[in-house]
Design a protein around this motif. Structure first.
Motif, PDB file in Angstrom:
ATOM      1  N   ALA A 197       0.830  -1.206   0.000  1.00 20.29           N
ATOM      2  CA  ALA A 197       0.000   0.000   0.000  1.00 20.29           C
ATOM      3  C   ALA A 197       0.868   1.259   0.000  1.00 20.29           C
ATOM      4  CB  ALA A 197      -0.934  -0.002   1.211  1.00 20.29           C
ATOM      5  N   ARG A 198       1.979   1.194   0.723  1.00 19.47           N
ATOM      6  CA  ARG A 198       2.902   2.344   0.753  1.00 19.47           C
ATOM      7  C   ARG A 198       3.462   2.626  -0.645  1.00 19.47           C
ATOM      8  NH1 ARG A 198       8.150   3.175   0.969  1.00 19.47           N
ATOM      9  NH2 ARG A 198       8.675   0.957   1.085  1.00 19.47           N
ATOM     10  N   LEU A 199       3.779   1.574  -1.371  1.00 18.63           N
ATOM     11  CA  LEU A 199       4.314   1.741  -2.727  1.00 18.63           C
ATOM     12  C   LEU A 199       3.242   2.244  -3.689  1.00 18.63           C
ATOM     13  CD1 LEU A 199       6.519  -1.480  -2.954  1.00 18.63           C
ATOM     14  CD2 LEU A 199       7.250   0.854  -2.422  1.00 18.63           C
ATOM     15  N   VAL A 200       2.016   1.762  -3.511  1.00 19.45           N
ATOM     16  CA  VAL A 200       0.908   2.251  -4.341  1.00 19.45           C
ATOM     17  C   VAL A 200       0.667   3.733  -4.075  1.00 19.45           C
ATOM     18  CG1 VAL A 200      -1.603   2.109  -4.684  1.00 19.45           C
ATOM     19  CG2 VAL A 200      -0.217   0.011  -4.626  1.00 19.45           C
ATOM     20  N   GLU A 201       0.734   4.111  -2.806  1.00 19.14           N
ATOM     21  CA  GLU A 201       0.534   5.519  -2.442  1.00 19.14           C
ATOM     22  C   GLU A 201       1.609   6.409  -3.059  1.00 19.14           C
ATOM     23  OE1 GLU A 201      -0.826   7.910   1.573  1.00 19.14           O
ATOM     24  OE2 GLU A 201       0.474   6.154   1.785  1.00 19.14           O
ATOM     25  N   ASP A 202       2.817   5.853  -3.186  1.00 18.12           N
ATOM     26  CA  ASP A 202       3.925   6.592  -3.808  1.00 18.12           C
ATOM     27  C   ASP A 202       3.859   6.577  -5.332  1.00 18.12           C
ATOM     28  OD1 ASP A 202       4.904   7.136  -1.320  1.00 18.12           O
ATOM     29  OD2 ASP A 202       6.488   5.613  -1.368  1.00 18.12           O
ATOM     30  N   ARG A 203       2.797   5.931  -5.859  1.00 16.18           N
ATOM     31  CA  ARG A 203       2.588   5.865  -7.308  1.00 16.18           C
ATOM     32  C   ARG A 203       3.776   5.210  -8.033  1.00 16.18           C
ATOM     33  NH1 ARG A 203      -2.073   6.537  -6.243  1.00 16.18           N
ATOM     34  NH2 ARG A 203      -3.541   7.994  -7.199  1.00 16.18           N
ATOM     35  N   ARG A 204       4.278   4.139  -7.456  1.00 16.92           N
ATOM     36  CA  ARG A 204       5.332   3.382  -8.131  1.00 16.92           C
ATOM     37  C   ARG A 204       4.781   2.769  -9.417  1.00 16.92           C
ATOM     38  NH1 ARG A 204       9.585   2.093  -4.494  1.00 16.92           N
ATOM     39  NH2 ARG A 204       9.693   3.893  -3.089  1.00 16.92           N
ATOM     40  N   GLU A 205       5.683   2.431 -10.313  1.00 18.05           N
ATOM     41  CA  GLU A 205       5.278   1.812 -11.572  1.00 18.05           C
ATOM     42  C   GLU A 205       4.907   0.353 -11.305  1.00 18.05           C
ATOM     43  OE1 GLU A 205       4.904   2.948 -14.686  1.00 18.05           O
ATOM     44  OE2 GLU A 205       5.220   4.984 -13.938  1.00 18.05           O
ATOM     45  N   VAL A 225       0.090 -11.003  -4.403  1.00 24.09           N
ATOM     46  CA  VAL A 225       0.380 -12.316  -4.976  1.00 24.09           C
ATOM     47  C   VAL A 225      -0.084 -12.382  -6.431  1.00 24.09           C
ATOM     48  CG1 VAL A 225      -0.190 -14.777  -4.872  1.00 24.09           C
ATOM     49  CG2 VAL A 225       0.337 -13.527  -2.766  1.00 24.09           C
ATOM     50  N   GLU A 226      -1.293 -11.885  -6.688  1.00 23.90           N
ATOM     51  CA  GLU A 226      -1.835 -11.912  -8.048  1.00 23.90           C
ATOM     52  C   GLU A 226      -0.952 -11.115  -9.007  1.00 23.90           C
ATOM     53  OE1 GLU A 226      -5.878 -10.473 -10.439  1.00 23.90           O
ATOM     54  OE2 GLU A 226      -5.918 -10.625  -8.241  1.00 23.90           O
ATOM     55  N   ALA A 227      -0.525  -9.931  -8.561  1.00 26.92           N
ATOM     56  CA  ALA A 227       0.324  -9.092  -9.411  1.00 26.92           C
ATOM     57  C   ALA A 227       1.674  -9.747  -9.657  1.00 26.92           C
ATOM     58  CB  ALA A 227       0.502  -7.715  -8.769  1.00 26.92           C
ATOM     59  N   ALA A 228       2.221 -10.375  -8.617  1.00 29.29           N
ATOM     60  CA  ALA A 228       3.521 -11.038  -8.769  1.00 29.29           C
ATOM     61  C   ALA A 228       3.427 -12.213  -9.739  1.00 29.29           C
ATOM     62  CB  ALA A 228       4.028 -11.501  -7.408  1.00 29.29           C
ATOM     63  N   GLY A 231       3.740 -11.241 -13.166  1.00 32.68           N
ATOM     64  CA  GLY A 231       5.044 -10.743 -13.571  1.00 32.68           C
ATOM     65  C   GLY A 231       5.341  -9.308 -13.199  1.00 32.68           C
ATOM     66  N   ASP A 232       4.488  -8.670 -12.380  1.00 34.55           N
ATOM     67  CA  ASP A 232       4.732  -7.289 -11.960  1.00 34.55           C
ATOM     68  C   ASP A 232       6.031  -7.228 -11.154  1.00 34.55           C
ATOM     69  OD1 ASP A 232       3.129  -4.486 -11.311  1.00 34.55           O
ATOM     70  OD2 ASP A 232       4.433  -5.112  -9.666  1.00 34.55           O
ATOM     71  N   SER A 233       6.975  -6.398 -11.579  1.00 29.75           N
ATOM     72  CA  SER A 233       8.310  -6.398 -10.965  1.00 29.75           C
ATOM     73  C   SER A 233       8.288  -5.905  -9.521  1.00 29.75           C
ATOM     74  CB  SER A 233       9.280  -5.550 -11.797  1.00 29.75           C
ATOM     75  OG  SER A 233       8.845  -4.205 -11.869  1.00 29.75           O
ATOM     76  N   VAL A 234       7.462  -4.893  -9.229  1.00 28.57           N
ATOM     77  CA  VAL A 234       7.371  -4.379  -7.854  1.00 28.57           C
ATOM     78  C   VAL A 234       6.793  -5.446  -6.935  1.00 28.57           C
ATOM     79  CG1 VAL A 234       6.261  -2.666  -6.361  1.00 28.57           C
ATOM     80  CG2 VAL A 234       7.213  -1.971  -8.573  1.00 28.57           C
ATOM     81  N   ALA A 235       5.720  -6.099  -7.379  1.00 26.53           N
ATOM     82  CA  ALA A 235       5.110  -7.159  -6.577  1.00 26.53           C
ATOM     83  C   ALA A 235       6.069  -8.340  -6.400  1.00 26.53           C
ATOM     84  CB  ALA A 235       3.811  -7.619  -7.221  1.00 26.53           C
ATOM     85  N   CYS A 236       6.827  -8.645  -7.442  1.00 22.39           N
ATOM     86  CA  CYS A 236       7.803  -9.735  -7.338  1.00 22.39           C
ATOM     87  C   CYS A 236       8.866  -9.432  -6.292  1.00 22.39           C
ATOM     88  CB  CYS A 236       8.454 -10.002  -8.694  1.00 22.39           C
ATOM     89  SG  CYS A 236       7.388 -10.867  -9.864  1.00 22.39           S
ATOM     90  N   ARG A 237       9.305  -8.171  -6.239  1.00 21.56           N
ATOM     91  CA  ARG A 237      10.296  -7.794  -5.218  1.00 21.56           C
ATOM     92  C   ARG A 237       9.698  -7.890  -3.817  1.00 21.56           C
ATOM     93  NH1 ARG A 237      11.814  -3.965  -9.139  1.00 21.56           N
ATOM     94  NH2 ARG A 237      10.677  -2.269  -8.107  1.00 21.56           N
ATOM     95  N   LEU A 238       8.426  -7.518  -3.693  1.00 21.44           N
ATOM     96  CA  LEU A 238       7.751  -7.645  -2.390  1.00 21.44           C
ATOM     97  C   LEU A 238       7.670  -9.114  -1.972  1.00 21.44           C
ATOM     98  CD1 LEU A 238       4.803  -5.092  -2.724  1.00 21.44           C
ATOM     99  CD2 LEU A 238       6.694  -4.972  -1.089  1.00 21.44           C
ATOM    100  N   MET A 239       7.375  -9.996  -2.919  1.00 17.96           N
ATOM    101  CA  MET A 239       7.285 -11.412  -2.596  1.00 17.96           C
ATOM    102  C   MET A 239       8.655 -12.001  -2.276  1.00 17.96           C
ATOM    103  SD  MET A 239       4.133 -12.016  -2.452  1.00 17.96           S
ATOM    104  CE  MET A 239       4.265 -13.780  -2.192  1.00 17.96           C
TER     105      MET A 239
END
Length: 319
Positions: A197-205, A225-228, A231-239
């Motif tokens: 949520a913090r990353l979404v608030e920061d409007r990350r790609e 999980v769904e985004a990762a 193949g979403d790179s930000v979600a993958c890094r979170l996972m």
């Protein structure tokens, strides 16, 4: 032989009747409606047990609940999601209201401890020649249980194995219990969602912005999980970060309890290999060399029935 297991949660009560092998013969689900108070919830538990009891009767009844509680005294001490449950002698109340003979025990177990016992007897640890198991549920919070020498580890007052409160970072975020840097505060589904949520608030790609229509408050662990998986790179890094944090908790448990098998369950672990691969490799790198090859890390096998089956397993231990 009929055994009844009741899993009492903040939102629902699940009751099952099984045989001594844990085969489910009947199942009932009701809303907890915890806001109605202790008496109303106990009334629902009593009605559920009566509904599940066959003509020939039952051999034992187990009840799994969130702690704190004392399984020896059969008392519940104000669980966070059950308002008003301040020192409730639940086992005695059920024994009296159901007019049970002394030969039919009513057993109380911490829900996460019970799930560990269920995985040992009926799930991931069943049909294996093992006596030592550690169980984690990585979900809204983090709970766990430990089986050592084939027995559930309870501790001096029945509160052992609060694995979600292993301290991973003394400077870490505040936990719901009031401590800081606990495993739960860093690696639970709630913590994962907060970080996303913090990353979404920061409007990350990240595609997660579109998935929640730009509203950070709508981010959940499931969305990460769904985004990762997409193949979403930000979600993958979170996972990846999540996997490393889960591995840190698992390494602590391996060093503490030397289990033959570590069982990982809960909603976050539904990410499957996306998470398990990171956890397994990070644990292998993190344990002391002497522990390598002594353990196996596996997914939980029982899903949503683990709490009720844990109550059944605890009841069986009293027979």
């Amino acid at each position: 032989m009929n055994i009844i297991g009741i899993d009492v949660g903040g939102t629902k009560i699940l009751g099952i009747r099984t045989d001594e092998q844990g085969k489910i013969l009947a199942q009932v689900r009701r809303p907890t409606l915890a806001s109605e108070g202790v008496e109303a919830v106990i009334g629902r538990i009593v009605a559920m047990i009566r509904e599940l009891t066959p003509e020939e009767g039952v051999a034992a009844i187990g009840v799994g609940m969130p702690g704190p509680l004392d399984p020896v005294k059969g008392e519940v001490y104000n669980p966070p999601n059950l308002p008003g449950w301040k020192t409730v002698p639940l086992c005695r109340i059920l024994q009296e209201r159901l007019e049970l003979p002394e030969s039919v025990p009513v057993v109380l177990v911490n829900d996460a401890n019970g799930a560990a016992l269920a995985e040992f007897k009926f799930g991931a640890g069943a049909n294996k020649d093992i006596k030592h198991l550690v169980y984690f549920t990585i979900s809204t919070g983090i709970g766990g249980g430990v089986i050592t020498n084939g027995k559930l580890l309870l501790g001096a007052s029945g509160m052992a194995a609060e694995l979600g409160h292993i301290i991973l970072d003394v400077n870490g975020p505040e936990c719901g219990c009031g401590g800081y840097g606990h495993f739960e505060a860093l690696a639970s589904g709630t913590a994962l969602a907060k970080e996303a949520a913090r990353l979404v608030e920061d409007r990350r790609e990240t595609s997660m912005v579109e998935m929640v229509e730009g509203d950070p408050s709508q981010v959940t662990a499931e969305i990460v999980v769904e985004a990762a998986k997409a193949g979403d790179s930000v979600a993958c890094r979170l996972m990846e970060r999540e996997g490393l944090l889960v591995a840190a908790g698992v390494v602590s448990a391996i060093h503490s309890f030397n289990p033959e098998i570590v069982v990982l369950g809960g909603g976050v672990m539904n990410a499957g290999d996306l998470l398990f691969n990171t956890v397994r490799s990070a644990v292998e790198a993190g344990v002391m060399p002497a522990y390598r090859g002594t353990y196996e890390i596996v997914p939980a096998a029982l899903g949503g029935t683990s709490g009720a089956l844990g109550a059944v397993a605890a009841a069986l231990d009293e027979l």
